[in-house]
Design a protein around this motif. Sequence first.
Motif, mmCIF file in Angstrom:
data_model
loop_
_atom_site.group_PDB
_atom_site.id
_atom_site.type_symbol
_atom_site.label_atom_id
_atom_site.label_comp_id
_atom_site.label_asym_id
_atom_site.label_seq_id
_atom_site.Cartn_x
_atom_site.Cartn_y
_atom_site.Cartn_z
ATOM 1 N N CYS A 95 -9.312 1.699 -3.841
ATOM 2 C CA CYS A 95 -8.488 2.832 -4.276
ATOM 3 C C CYS A 95 -8.721 4.015 -3.333
ATOM 4 C CB CYS A 95 -8.862 3.277 -5.690
ATOM 5 S SG CYS A 95 -8.721 2.027 -6.966
ATOM 6 N N ALA A 96 -7.729 4.890 -3.260
ATOM 7 C CA ALA A 96 -7.913 6.153 -2.551
ATOM 8 C C ALA A 96 -8.913 7.021 -3.303
ATOM 9 C CB ALA A 96 -6.582 6.872 -2.400
ATOM 10 N N GLY A 153 -11.010 4.743 -8.322
ATOM 11 C CA GLY A 153 -10.488 5.925 -7.634
ATOM 12 C C GLY A 153 -9.104 6.281 -8.117
ATOM 13 N N LEU A 154 -8.287 6.779 -7.201
ATOM 14 C CA LEU A 154 -6.946 7.263 -7.527
ATOM 15 C C LEU A 154 -6.064 6.145 -8.063
ATOM 16 C CD1 LEU A 154 -5.007 9.795 -7.211
ATOM 17 C CD2 LEU A 154 -4.253 8.685 -5.103
ATOM 18 N N ASP A 155 -5.368 6.408 -9.144
ATOM 19 C CA ASP A 155 -4.447 5.439 -9.734
ATOM 20 C C ASP A 155 -3.091 5.574 -9.058
ATOM 21 O OD1 ASP A 155 -2.933 3.751 -11.239
ATOM 22 O OD2 ASP A 155 -3.534 4.568 -13.177
ATOM 23 N N ARG A 156 -2.710 4.550 -8.293
ATOM 24 C CA ARG A 156 -1.415 4.552 -7.606
ATOM 25 C C ARG A 156 -0.381 3.712 -8.341
ATOM 26 N NH1 ARG A 156 -3.656 4.263 -1.361
ATOM 27 N NH2 ARG A 156 -3.154 6.416 -0.828
ATOM 28 N N GLY A 157 -0.703 3.309 -9.552
ATOM 29 C CA GLY A 157 0.257 2.591 -10.363
ATOM 30 C C GLY A 157 0.290 1.105 -10.134
ATOM 31 N N ASN A 158 -0.615 0.559 -9.324
ATOM 32 C CA ASN A 158 -0.628 -0.887 -9.082
ATOM 33 C C ASN A 158 -1.674 -1.558 -9.976
ATOM 34 O OD1 ASN A 158 -2.263 0.585 -6.757
ATOM 35 N ND2 ASN A 158 -3.331 -1.331 -7.181
ATOM 36 N N ALA A 208 0.843 -1.198 0.000
ATOM 37 C CA ALA A 208 0.000 0.000 0.000
ATOM 38 C C ALA A 208 0.878 1.247 0.000
ATOM 39 C CB ALA A 208 -0.915 0.011 1.223
ATOM 40 N N HIS A 209 0.306 2.342 -0.455
ATOM 41 C CA HIS A 209 0.947 3.657 -0.418
ATOM 42 C C HIS A 209 2.312 3.694 -1.107
ATOM 43 C CE1 HIS A 209 -2.267 4.799 2.221
ATOM 44 N NE2 HIS A 209 -1.893 3.979 3.166
ATOM 45 N N LEU A 210 2.475 2.909 -2.151
ATOM 46 C CA LEU A 210 3.763 2.899 -2.851
ATOM 47 C C LEU A 210 3.995 4.194 -3.617
ATOM 48 C CD1 LEU A 210 4.105 -0.780 -4.117
ATOM 49 C CD2 LEU A 210 4.692 0.232 -1.907
ATOM 50 N N ASP A 211 2.932 4.959 -3.889
ATOM 51 C CA ASP A 211 3.117 6.261 -4.511
ATOM 52 C C ASP A 211 3.857 7.210 -3.577
ATOM 53 O OD1 ASP A 211 0.870 6.107 -2.847
ATOM 54 O OD2 ASP A 211 -0.087 7.827 -3.807
ATOM 55 N N TYR A 212 3.772 6.975 -2.278
ATOM 56 C CA TYR A 212 4.434 7.804 -1.268
ATOM 57 C C TYR A 212 5.781 7.210 -0.853
ATOM 58 C CZ TYR A 212 4.890 10.566 3.064
ATOM 59 O OH TYR A 212 5.324 11.400 4.067
ATOM 60 N N LYS A 241 -21.324 -10.444 -9.305
ATOM 61 C CA LYS A 241 -22.114 -10.657 -10.513
ATOM 62 C C LYS A 241 -22.036 -9.476 -11.471
ATOM 63 C CE LYS A 241 -26.630 -10.241 -10.237
ATOM 64 N NZ LYS A 241 -28.035 -10.473 -9.851
ATOM 65 N N ALA A 242 -21.688 -8.291 -10.929
ATOM 66 C CA ALA A 242 -21.557 -7.105 -11.774
ATOM 67 C C ALA A 242 -20.610 -6.134 -11.079
ATOM 68 C CB ALA A 242 -22.909 -6.448 -12.002
ATOM 69 N N MET A 243 -19.938 -5.313 -11.910
ATOM 70 C CA MET A 243 -19.025 -4.327 -11.358
ATOM 71 C C MET A 243 -19.297 -2.976 -12.014
ATOM 72 S SD MET A 243 -14.823 -4.291 -11.138
ATOM 73 C CE MET A 243 -14.758 -5.917 -10.426
ATOM 74 N N ILE A 244 -19.404 -1.945 -11.182
ATOM 75 C CA ILE A 244 -19.568 -0.580 -11.650
ATOM 76 C C ILE A 244 -18.296 0.171 -11.268
ATOM 77 C CG2 ILE A 244 -21.057 1.444 -11.678
ATOM 78 C CD1 ILE A 244 -22.447 -1.202 -12.447
ATOM 79 N N VAL A 245 -17.604 0.745 -12.265
ATOM 80 C CA VAL A 245 -16.281 1.331 -12.022
ATOM 81 C C VAL A 245 -16.303 2.821 -12.329
ATOM 82 C CG1 VAL A 245 -15.105 -0.847 -12.468
ATOM 83 C CG2 VAL A 245 -15.449 0.759 -14.347
ATOM 84 N N PHE A 246 -15.356 3.540 -11.711
ATOM 85 C CA PHE A 246 -15.286 4.998 -11.860
ATOM 86 C C PHE A 246 -13.873 5.455 -11.519
ATOM 87 C CE2 PHE A 246 -17.331 3.651 -7.904
ATOM 88 C CZ PHE A 246 -16.389 4.055 -6.962
ATOM 89 N N GLY A 247 -13.588 6.728 -11.789
ATOM 90 C CA GLY A 247 -12.313 7.310 -11.401
ATOM 91 C C GLY A 247 -11.164 6.940 -12.323
ATOM 92 N N GLU A 248 -9.954 7.291 -11.895
ATOM 93 C CA GLU A 248 -8.752 7.099 -12.707
ATOM 94 C C GLU A 248 -8.495 5.635 -13.039
ATOM 95 O OE1 GLU A 248 -5.424 8.859 -10.772
ATOM 96 O OE2 GLU A 248 -6.138 10.925 -11.005
ATOM 97 N N THR A 249 -8.897 4.738 -12.158
ATOM 98 C CA THR A 249 -8.587 3.310 -12.336
ATOM 99 C C THR A 249 -9.697 2.549 -13.052
ATOM 100 O OG1 THR A 249 -9.472 2.857 -10.151
ATOM 101 C CG2 THR A 249 -7.095 3.210 -10.316
#
Length: 447
Positions: A424-425, A353-358, A191-195, A371-379
């Motif tokens: 995601c953050a 959410g936030l893309d931390r590169g993982n 976790a938190h590898l962006d930091y 059964k279903a996934m709803i996605v949003f944000g940078e990732t």
Amino acid sequence: MKTLKQFSYTHVLVLGLAKSGTAAARLLLDSGVQVRVNDLKADPESSEVRALIEAGAEVITGGHPLSVLDGVDYLIKNPGIPYENPIVSEAVERGMPVVTEVELAGLLHEGPLVAVTGSNGKTTTTTLIHEMIKADEQKVALAGNIGHVSCEVARSTEADETMVTELSSFQLLGTEEFRPDIAVWLNLYEAHLDYHHTLHNYHEAKARITRNQTEADTLVYNADDERIQAFLSQTKAKLVPFSLKEKGKGAWVDDTHLYFEEEAVIELSEIVLVGEQNLQNILAAVACVKVNGIRNQAIIEVLRTFAGVPHRLQFVTKKENRLFYNDSKATNILATSYALKSFQQPVILLAGGLDRGNSFDSLLPYLGGVKAMIVFGETAELLMKTAEDAGIESVGKVDTMEEAVHEAYRQSEAEDVILLSPACASWDQYRTFEERGDMFIEAVHKL
């Protein structure tokens, strides 16, 4: 309110205001220390800044000139400011101590100090420990990453009062002498590898929770986590394990009861909190408070009534036999995997959410019930690929939380769980995970 009595530095720079920086600056000013504050975005005419200036602080806003380090012998930074920041890196180069306000809390608090860290479960565990001590009618204060600035809380604690503080890796990295009487280390994950940039750096930051402990102190640790086990040789503290697998030592469970050592504490059927992650959190809390001498009756009282903290597998409502859960605090893959393991019925997962590169490959084993996934944000695109790899046929991409909730409900059937657990953050679209969770709750109630 208490002030620092034995503080050997005379000129301190507070880098970044917000709640923690403001509290640190006020403490230092009241302790007779010369304080300079530097914040890029703070309004110089705000009441907060004016109050600091009137109290004697020098406040520099609108930029980060290296000259703010002139004449300074100690730097307190906001935990979120990275060490690559030019002022922070220059301070390190000069050999100056660079700490977070948690260091001041450790210097100020006189009573028993409990510190909780881990990649997941910190808030729930910290709250459980606090509630159990309070239920035993002992003096206790809640502090740290849970929303109460540690050095501010420590100013009003009494000598016989336990302070229970939740600590992130960002906060722990900025500690030098900080030493808890009881440290609780829940788990260790990527976790938190962006930091922190590397897994090694992240792990070393977490390990600081026990670095200064002595034989008189206690480390409560997850015996099921091999990464934590690798650090045990580095601590001098007494080791107290908790485990879902091993039996007979520390806090543990069988099919019917939760135990501490050989003593049955509570029947599992009496515990309100659901999910494997929460059971681990409960074991950690029980181990901590039993070391602290808390009575079983206080523990039982809390576990029979405590239904969880906001934004952590929080039940929102039931509509047309659909169950809505807010797990916005799941800011990494491990937290979302624990959430998914908590349900037997089909899940519609809201994530992103936030893309931390993982990548999200490690989430794949836990998507069997989705059964279903709803996605949003940078990732969003990455999660769509993960859903495809998992064989999830129904995947929707949306821009807002309200759209996510409506689309999830449209695809749901009776008995389904609609779960916000982003993995995601939140900072790409929201200021905090709390704001994200509140938006989810608001959208659900609009249904």
